[in-house]
Design an enzyme around this catalytic site. Structure first.
Site, PDB file in Angstrom:
ATOM      1  N   ASP A  88     -14.428  15.440 -25.744  1.00  9.98           N
ATOM      2  CA  ASP A  88     -13.311  16.263 -26.205  1.00  9.98           C
ATOM      3  C   ASP A  88     -13.696  17.736 -26.113  1.00  9.98           C
ATOM      4  O   ASP A  88     -14.791  18.114 -26.535  1.00  9.98           O
ATOM      5  CB  ASP A  88     -12.973  15.886 -27.649  1.00  9.98           C
ATOM      6  CG  ASP A  88     -11.948  16.824 -28.278  1.00  9.98           C
ATOM      7  OD1 ASP A  88     -11.078  17.316 -27.534  1.00  9.98           O
ATOM      8  OD2 ASP A  88     -12.037  17.063 -29.501  1.00  9.98           O
TER       9      ASP A  88
ATOM     10  N   ASP B 127      -9.314  18.231 -30.809  1.00  6.75           N
ATOM     11  CA  ASP B 127      -8.339  17.335 -31.435  1.00  6.75           C
ATOM     12  C   ASP B 127      -8.904  15.938 -31.686  1.00  6.75           C
ATOM     13  O   ASP B 127      -8.204  15.056 -32.185  1.00  6.75           O
ATOM     14  CB  ASP B 127      -7.057  17.251 -30.608  1.00  6.75           C
ATOM     15  CG  ASP B 127      -7.255  16.586 -29.243  1.00  6.75           C
ATOM     16  OD1 ASP B 127      -8.408  16.258 -28.889  1.00  6.75           O
ATOM     17  OD2 ASP B 127      -6.250  16.408 -28.515  1.00  6.75           O
TER      18      ASP B 127
ATOM     19  N   ASP C  25     -10.687  14.418 -23.141  1.00  9.01           N
ATOM     20  CA  ASP C  25      -9.714  15.013 -22.222  1.00  9.01           C
ATOM     21  C   ASP C  25     -10.324  15.215 -20.840  1.00  9.01           C
ATOM     22  O   ASP C  25     -11.525  14.985 -20.637  1.00  9.01           O
ATOM     23  CB  ASP C  25      -9.179  16.333 -22.785  1.00  9.01           C
ATOM     24  CG  ASP C  25     -10.271  17.238 -23.336  1.00  9.01           C
ATOM     25  OD1 ASP C  25     -11.314  17.387 -22.654  1.00  9.01           O
ATOM     26  OD2 ASP C  25     -10.108  17.785 -24.443  1.00  9.01           O
TER      27      ASP C  25
ATOM     28  N   ASP D 110      -4.139  -2.823 -13.048  1.00  8.39           N
ATOM     29  CA  ASP D 110      -4.115  -3.559 -14.301  1.00  8.39           C
ATOM     30  C   ASP D 110      -3.270  -4.825 -14.158  1.00  8.39           C
ATOM     31  O   ASP D 110      -2.215  -4.812 -13.532  1.00  8.39           O
ATOM     32  CB  ASP D 110      -3.518  -2.652 -15.389  1.00  8.39           C
ATOM     33  CG  ASP D 110      -3.557  -3.266 -16.763  1.00  8.39           C
ATOM     34  OD1 ASP D 110      -4.653  -3.457 -17.296  1.00  8.39           O
ATOM     35  OD2 ASP D 110      -2.470  -3.547 -17.311  1.00  8.39           O
TER      36      ASP D 110
ATOM     37  N   GLU E 286      -7.449  -6.331 -11.378  1.00  6.74           N
ATOM     38  CA  GLU E 286      -7.904  -7.035 -12.580  1.00  6.74           C
ATOM     39  C   GLU E 286      -7.131  -8.345 -12.680  1.00  6.74           C
ATOM     40  O   GLU E 286      -5.911  -8.341 -12.827  1.00  6.74           O
ATOM     41  CB  GLU E 286      -7.641  -6.208 -13.830  1.00  6.74           C
ATOM     42  CG  GLU E 286      -8.018  -6.939 -15.113  1.00  6.74           C
ATOM     43  CD  GLU E 286      -7.274  -6.421 -16.352  1.00  6.74           C
ATOM     44  OE1 GLU E 286      -7.892  -6.410 -17.432  1.00  6.74           O
ATOM     45  OE2 GLU E 286      -6.090  -6.065 -16.241  1.00  6.74           O
TER      46      GLU E 286
END
Length: 545
Positions: free
Chosen positions: A20, A24, A28, A199, A264
């Site tokens: 980060d 926050d 990121d 996915d 996957e």
């Protein structure tokens, strides 16, 4: 075309938990950029980024509301472009997660689709009328528990959701949906991404007739924690229609140089390898696929040998991708702890074994530190299935806690409050500390990846298993430069293995192994890499004693 993906090592980054930079408490894209040197130094060939698209985060980004934009939590498109440029400077390919089987219920497509039954996108999702008694059209169950159908009062119909109710399934029987998904892939290919991790790639199509699923064949008479496990989902996924669409995706990828599709396969151990093979056979489907077969509790020579042998028997021209940990399962040093005398010994053995298997390999962030699963309290959970099935199933948060970088506050991950807590056992295994220790798990990972890169037989060679009894897994990898015998003791006790015409390879990684009078003695989780003393095929591992 360069098949860089054959034998490659992919490093999975879970963006929320990597680094980060804005305080926050959520990782990121600038944070990933700042830490890419760590991945390059490790010796990986590519990074796979878990979802970073716009999302309400009902399932931590696997519920997409805009496929062509970055969620502000992570940054913006300019940050993504900078990440891509930096990764390429470091020689790293970038693979992004594509969640195509379903979207968020806040995606504009679904908002329009649910408005009425005659709008332009009315058939973009899977809708069905209720039965005469008002019940759903069939018995299909959601992966996250409960019915796979949700009533919508506007259309007065049910919609299909294989996962959360906030994740409606797209209708791939509609050609417009297929075109929309291919266009999204083009957008990112033109931007320069090197590939996609797909996915739930076996969930795209459903049975048009909505036939009910039969019960699963189960040895355990007691109900499962999750009712999803009680059905054979033959009509809900794995439909033959999938193959034609995979062909369309592959055709698109082949228009670009050096790109890759990794699927996957979400399926039971009874069928997963079969589907992996089916989806990767020939030149017109996926480049690679992986399943959960090596992401479960099984840790035996028979299991690993059978998975690899079964795959290559079914798809001799296919290519698998193996992994031991990821963002969906308990970390392997915890999952397999009963087979180890020490966590670090298991961590080193696991990566030595994984990087010796034929195929490509995927490493999950933090496993290079030997990170164990985090123990979280119920009030610390964010994962929907963990919350639903607590305490029998504690969910996926334990493997998703932030990456520990230093011994500073919050392990150097954030100056704010981390979205998941960083517990002491994880914080103690930070990157900075392990970099100062020549005997650390991190040091071993770097050495193992470097050595594998120097051995063509491990990257691209053929495989042949030796006949050894449990707990010894032994096989040879043979390439143009010769043969390497790989021998692993998958137990917390010592074993002895007789050898013929084999000797240790100078400079090869090794753990608790020595040869005395033609006998290889392996300590708990010991392993060795050996070369033949005679011709290329001379070496043999005879039996376990």
């Amino acid at each position: 075309m360069d098949d860089w993906w054959r034998g490659c090592v992919i490093y999975q980054i879970y963006p929320r938990s990597f680094q980060d930079t804005d305080g926050d408490g959520i990782g990121d894209l600038p944070g990933i950029i700042a830490r890419l040197d760590h991945v390059a130094k490790l010796g990986a060939d590519a990074v796979w980024l878990s979802p970073i698209f716009r999302s309400p985060m009902a399932d931590m980004g696997y519920d997409v509301s805009d496929y062509c934009d970055i969620d502000p939590l992570f940054g913006g498109l300019a940050d993504f472009d900078a990440l891509l440029a930096r990764a390429h400077e470091l020689g790293l390919k970038v693979i992004i997660d594509m969640v195509l089987s379903h979207s968020s219920d806040q995606h504009p497509w679904f908002v329009e689709s649910r408005a009425n039954r005659d709008n332009p996108r009315a058939d973009w999702y899977v809708w069905a009328d209720p039965g005469p008694d008002g019940m759903p059209p069939n018995n299909w169950v959601s992966v996250f528990g409960g019915p796979a159908w949700e009533w919508d009062s506007r259309r007065r119909q049910y919609y299909l959701h294989n996962f959360l109710t906030a994740q409606p399934d797209l209708n791939f029987h509609n050609p417009e949906v297929q075109e929309a998904m291919l266009e999204i892939m083009r957008f990112w290919l033109e931007r320069g991404v090197d590939g996609f991790r797909l996915d739930t790639v076996n969930y795209y199509f459903h049975d048009r007739k909505l036939r009910p699923n039969p019960p699963a064949s189960r040895d355990d008479p007691h109900p499962s924690v999750n009712p999803y496990e009680m059905q054979d989902h033959r009509y809900q996924k794995n439909r033959p229609d999938n193959l034609a669409f995979l062909g369309r995706m592959r055709a698109l990828m082949d228009r670009y140089d050096e790109r890759v599709l990794i699927g996957e396969v979400g399926e039971t151990p009874q069928r997963a390898i079969e589907i992996m093979a089916e989806y990767t056979r020939g030149a017109g489907r996926l480049h690679m696929a992986y399943s959960f077969d090596m992401l479960g509790p099984e840790f035996s020579a028979r299991h690993f040998r059978s998975r690899i042998a079964k795959y290559f028997k079914a798809a001799p021209d296919g290519w698998p991708c193996w992994s031991f940990s990821n963002h969906d399962v308990e970390r392997h040093v915890t999952r397999w702890a009963k087979h180890a005398a020490a966590e670090d010994a298991l961590a080193r053995q696991a990566v030595a074994m994984l990087l010796s298997f034929p195929g490509s390999a995927c490493l999950y962030q933090g496993e290079e530190l030997g990170l164990p699963e985090s123990e979280l309290d119920f009030d610390e959970l964010t994962d929907p299935p963990g919350i639903r099935f607590w305490p029998e199933y504690k969910g996926r948060d334990g493997c998703r806690t932030p990456m520990p970088w230093t011994k500073a506050r919050n392990a150097g991950f954030t100056r704010g409050t981390p979205w998941l807590p960083i517990k002491a056992p994880q914080a103690a295994r930070n990157v900075a500390g392990e970099e100062r220790d020549a005997g650390s798990v991190l040091a071993f990972y770097r050495a193992m990846l470097a050595w594998r890169r120097s051995q063509p037989a491990l990257g691209m060679g053929s495989v042949r298993f030796f006949k050894t009894a449990e707990p010894v897994l032994a096989f040879r990898r043979t390439g143009p430069d010769g043969m390497i015998a790989c021998v692993f003791n998958l137990s917390a006790s010592g074993v002895a293995v007789k050898l013929r015409e084999l000797e240790p390879i100078v400079g090869a990684p090794v753990q608790d192994a020595r040869i005395e009078g033609g006998v290889l003695r392996l300590g708990p989780n010991g392993f060795a890499f050996l070369a033949p003393t005679g011709g290329a095929d001379a070496g043999r591992v005879v039996f376990k004693g």
